[in-house]
Design a protein around this motif. Structure first.
Motif, mmCIF file in Angstrom:
data_model
loop_
_atom_site.group_PDB
_atom_site.id
_atom_site.type_symbol
_atom_site.label_atom_id
_atom_site.label_comp_id
_atom_site.label_asym_id
_atom_site.label_seq_id
_atom_site.Cartn_x
_atom_site.Cartn_y
_atom_site.Cartn_z
ATOM 1 N N ARG A 269 32.690 43.020 31.674
ATOM 2 C CA ARG A 269 31.293 42.786 32.045
ATOM 3 C C ARG A 269 30.737 43.960 32.856
ATOM 4 O O ARG A 269 29.602 44.407 32.650
ATOM 5 C CB ARG A 269 31.172 41.504 32.858
ATOM 6 N N GLU B 15 39.743 40.676 37.173
ATOM 7 C CA GLU B 15 40.015 39.939 35.945
ATOM 8 C C GLU B 15 39.547 40.775 34.756
ATOM 9 O O GLU B 15 38.542 41.478 34.831
ATOM 10 C CB GLU B 15 39.266 38.603 35.934
ATOM 11 N N GLU B 16 40.273 40.699 33.663
ATOM 12 C CA GLU B 16 39.959 41.524 32.496
ATOM 13 C C GLU B 16 38.542 41.269 31.987
ATOM 14 O O GLU B 16 37.805 42.215 31.685
ATOM 15 C CB GLU B 16 40.968 41.261 31.379
ATOM 16 N N LYS B 17 38.138 40.002 31.892
ATOM 17 C CA LYS B 17 36.803 39.683 31.385
ATOM 18 C C LYS B 17 35.724 40.226 32.329
ATOM 19 O O LYS B 17 34.675 40.681 31.880
ATOM 20 C CB LYS B 17 36.644 38.169 31.216
#
Length: 244
Positions: free
Chosen positions: A141, A135-137
């Motif tokens: 992180r 996932e991009e988020k």
């Protein structure tokens, strides 16, 4: 070769020209040298001067190995003091995968696969596949955690071992806590996927038994490209974590 009783006197009188001399040897190194001379017939067949030079070169190599090992031990001891900022990243069970990738993995579990490659898997070159994974988020992180680690090293004056000899920026993930997560990633995700995509190759081997996980950075004014090279691996899985 000087006698044992003269070693300390000769060592104190040694010149400091940067070249290892008999006079520089410690008691342990003398024992190592004499043992090597007795063990390997090659040394016994050499003329005295050449034999001395070869044995000193052998001892110099042992010194370098020991110094390197001490440096490695000191490095990993220092890494133990690092406190992660985002602890969830170090547990594969808490990683956030792209929904399209999860569907792809479910598809790959089927006994019979269609010849057509399913979306979002794309074969851009023969044997080279592209697909979304994280996932991009979550990718952001992960990138931020590596940046945090590098900043910690800078503030605490800790040396960073770079991923390879070609990159001046980046870090080896295993060195600061990711070893277990990446091992789990290889065994539960990369291994089964690679076994499906490269059936012929994996049929002849036992699979992926190790990994080298790292992050490198490219930026104007820093490293901007990677020279042509060949990875020494059975499978390479690069992931883009951040846009330039």
């Amino acid at each position: 070769i000087p006698s044992t009783s003269n070693k300390e006197t000769n060592r104190m009188a040694a010149q400091t020209d940067g070249k290892l001399r008999l006079e520089d040897l410690t008691d342990d190194e003398w024992e190592e040298m004499l043992k090597a001379e007795e063990t390997y017939p090659y040394y016994q067949s050499l003329p005295p001067q050449e034999k001395e030079e070869k044995l000193l070169k052998y001892i110099a190599g042992l010194r370098a190995e020991k110094q390197s090992q001490k440096a490695i031990e000191s490095y990993f001891e220092a890494m133990k003091k690092f406190e992660p900022k985002d602890r969830e990243l170090y547990d594969l069970k808490k990683w956030k995968f792209d929904d399209r990738f999860l569907k792809l993995m479910e598809y790959m579990k089927k006994d019979e696969l269609k010849e057509k490659i399913p979306e979002p898997l794309e074969e851009v070159l023969d044997g080279v596949f592209r697909f979304p994974m994280l996932e991009e988020k979550f990718a952001i992180r992960l990138h931020d955690e590596v940046a945090y680690f590098q900043e910690w090293c800078k503030k605490t004056c800790k040396h960073i071992v770079r991923p390879n000899s070609m990159n001046n920026y980046g870090a080896i993930l295993d060195h600061f806590g990711f070893k277990t997560a990446l091992s789990d990633l290889v065994s539960s995700v990369i291994q089964p996927l690679a076994a499906r995509l490269y059936r012929a190759e994996f049929a002849k081997k036992y699979g992926l038994d190790s990994h080298h996980g790292f992050l490198v950075e490219y930026e104007t004014g820093k490293d901007t490209n990677l020279n042509f090279h060949r990875d020494d691996s059975g499978n390479t899985r690069p992931s883009k974590l951040q846009n330039m």
